[in-house]
Design a protein around this motif. Structure first.
Motif, PDB file in Angstrom:
ATOM      1  N   MET A   1      -4.387  25.099  55.704  1.00  0.00           N
ATOM      2  CA  MET A   1      -4.956  25.041  54.711  1.00  0.00           C
ATOM      3  C   MET A   1      -4.596  26.088  53.561  1.00  0.00           C
ATOM      4  O   MET A   1      -4.346  26.186  52.248  1.00  0.00           O
ATOM      5  CB  MET A   1      -6.530  25.148  54.692  1.00  0.00           C
ATOM      6  N   LYS A   2      -4.195  27.307  54.415  1.00  0.00           N
ATOM      7  CA  LYS A   2      -3.889  28.426  53.339  1.00  0.00           C
ATOM      8  C   LYS A   2      -2.615  28.116  52.751  1.00  0.00           C
ATOM      9  O   LYS A   2      -2.092  28.517  51.632  1.00  0.00           O
ATOM     10  CB  LYS A   2      -3.552  29.756  54.287  1.00  0.00           C
ATOM     11  N   ILE A   5      -2.901  25.722  49.686  1.00  0.00           N
ATOM     12  CA  ILE A   5      -3.534  26.551  48.758  1.00  0.00           C
ATOM     13  C   ILE A   5      -2.420  27.379  48.105  1.00  0.00           C
ATOM     14  O   ILE A   5      -2.252  27.379  46.896  1.00  0.00           O
ATOM     15  CB  ILE A   5      -4.766  27.350  49.056  1.00  0.00           C
ATOM     16  N   LYS A   6      -1.826  28.013  48.862  1.00  0.00           N
ATOM     17  CA  LYS A   6      -0.545  28.758  48.364  1.00  0.00           C
ATOM     18  C   LYS A   6       0.518  28.083  47.540  1.00  0.00           C
ATOM     19  O   LYS A   6       0.996  28.371  46.630  1.00  0.00           O
ATOM     20  CB  LYS A   6       0.131  29.768  49.434  1.00  0.00           C
ATOM     21  N   TRP A   9      -2.025  25.877  44.274  1.00  0.00           N
ATOM     22  CA  TRP A   9      -2.966  26.678  43.267  1.00  0.00           C
ATOM     23  C   TRP A   9      -2.639  26.435  42.309  1.00  0.00           C
ATOM     24  O   TRP A   9      -3.632  26.081  41.167  1.00  0.00           O
ATOM     25  CB  TRP A   9      -3.354  27.983  43.903  1.00  0.00           C
ATOM     26  N   ALA A  77      -6.703  18.593  43.951  1.00  0.00           N
ATOM     27  CA  ALA A  77      -6.474  19.078  45.178  1.00  0.00           C
ATOM     28  C   ALA A  77      -6.567  17.867  46.289  1.00  0.00           C
ATOM     29  O   ALA A  77      -5.701  17.894  46.916  1.00  0.00           O
ATOM     30  CB  ALA A  77      -7.726  20.148  45.786  1.00  0.00           C
ATOM     31  N   TRP A  81      -3.258  16.093  48.382  1.00  0.00           N
ATOM     32  CA  TRP A  81      -3.270  16.025  49.871  1.00  0.00           C
ATOM     33  C   TRP A  81      -3.158  14.568  50.439  1.00  0.00           C
ATOM     34  O   TRP A  81      -2.193  14.215  51.077  1.00  0.00           O
ATOM     35  CB  TRP A  81      -4.663  16.504  50.532  1.00  0.00           C
TER      36      TRP A  81
END
Length: 260
Positions: A1-2, A5-6, A9, A77, A81
């Motif tokens: 997930m990180k 997002i990175k 974003w 988002a 995905w």
């Protein structure tokens, strides 16, 4: 997930910011399109809620801006995905010539069709349709069409809904393949185009009422353009569907302002 997002974003934030701007002007345009009795009802409701001292168009704009920002952020988002899962999301950094030309062709074709079908066919059977062209588009309407229509609607209908339908159909009917088959993507595109057309029915009802011909017109024109936008998303990526969608509004509004 990180890692997700990175990586995305900035793109998701872009969707949200465009949602704020496009949603604000959409709210103003929607309020202007309401009949006088509906506008008065809204004023009465604002007065009863203690917001009667604020301009109703600003309040409507802020509410719609918050909604559109939420669509851009959350559905953007989720759509990225899903798009990556079904291999429709493309991490391109530059606009390339061939897809751009395809987007321009779709924008011109779709924009002309939206007006010409009314002038040459539907308008001959309904004075209401042609009377809707008497008042020229406002600045709020133009901004809302390009930003909310061109970006937020593409996030909602192509990036999210088309991807979601394709993902679900793939998992249920086509999971033996490593990615959705062409028939799955085509079916998802048709469903997304129908949803896109159906989403225009409330605005159409406000402006023109709802008769069988008006409903048919809505699904034919908006659904037809939606199919082309879905094709662009499938073949070249979301940005080209956005370019074509925003361009379609620009072309149709220019024809409206200059010739109709």
């Amino acid at each position: 997930m990180k890692r997700f997002i990175k990586s995305y974003w900035k793109t998701i934030l872009f969707f949200a910011i465009i949602g704020v701007i496009g949603g604000f002007f959409t709210g103003i345009y929607v309020l202007d399109s309401y009949p006088p009795e509906t506008q008065q009802q809204l004023l009465d409701e604002l007065a009863a809620s203690g917001l009667g001292g604020f301009p109703p168009d600003i309040i409507m704009g802020v509410i719609t801006a918050m909604q559109a920002a939420g669509y851009g952020f959350l559905l953007g988002a989720a759509g990225i995905w899903l798009g990556k899962k079904i291999r429709l999301w493309k991490d391109e950094k530059k606009i390339t010539k061939k897809p751009l030309i395809a987007s321009i062709v779709v924008a011109i074709t779709g924009g002309m069709a939206l007006i010409l079908f009314d002038v040459l066919f539907f308008g001959k059977y309904s004075e209401i349709i042609m009377n809707s062209y008497v008042v020229k588009p406002t600045i709020s309407y133009l901004i809302a069409s390009v930003l909310y229509g061109g970006v937020i609607e593409e996030v909602m209908l192509r990036l999210f809904w088309l991807s979601l339908v394709a993902f679900v159909m793939w998992k249920i009917f086509d999971r033996k393949n490593g990615r959705p088959s062409t028939w799955v993507l085509i079916t998802a595109n048709i469903i997304a185009a129908l949803l896109f057309a159906a989403g225009h029915l409330p605005a159409t009802a406000t402006m023109l009422g709802l008769s069988p011909m008006i409903v048919f017109r809505c699904f034919l024109l908006n659904g037809g353009v939606g199919l082309l936008l879905g094709w662009l998303y499938r073949k070249y990526g979301l940005r080209y569907a956005m370019i074509a969608h925003g361009g379609c509004h620009i072309v149709s509004k220019l024809i409206w302002i200059i010739f109709v």
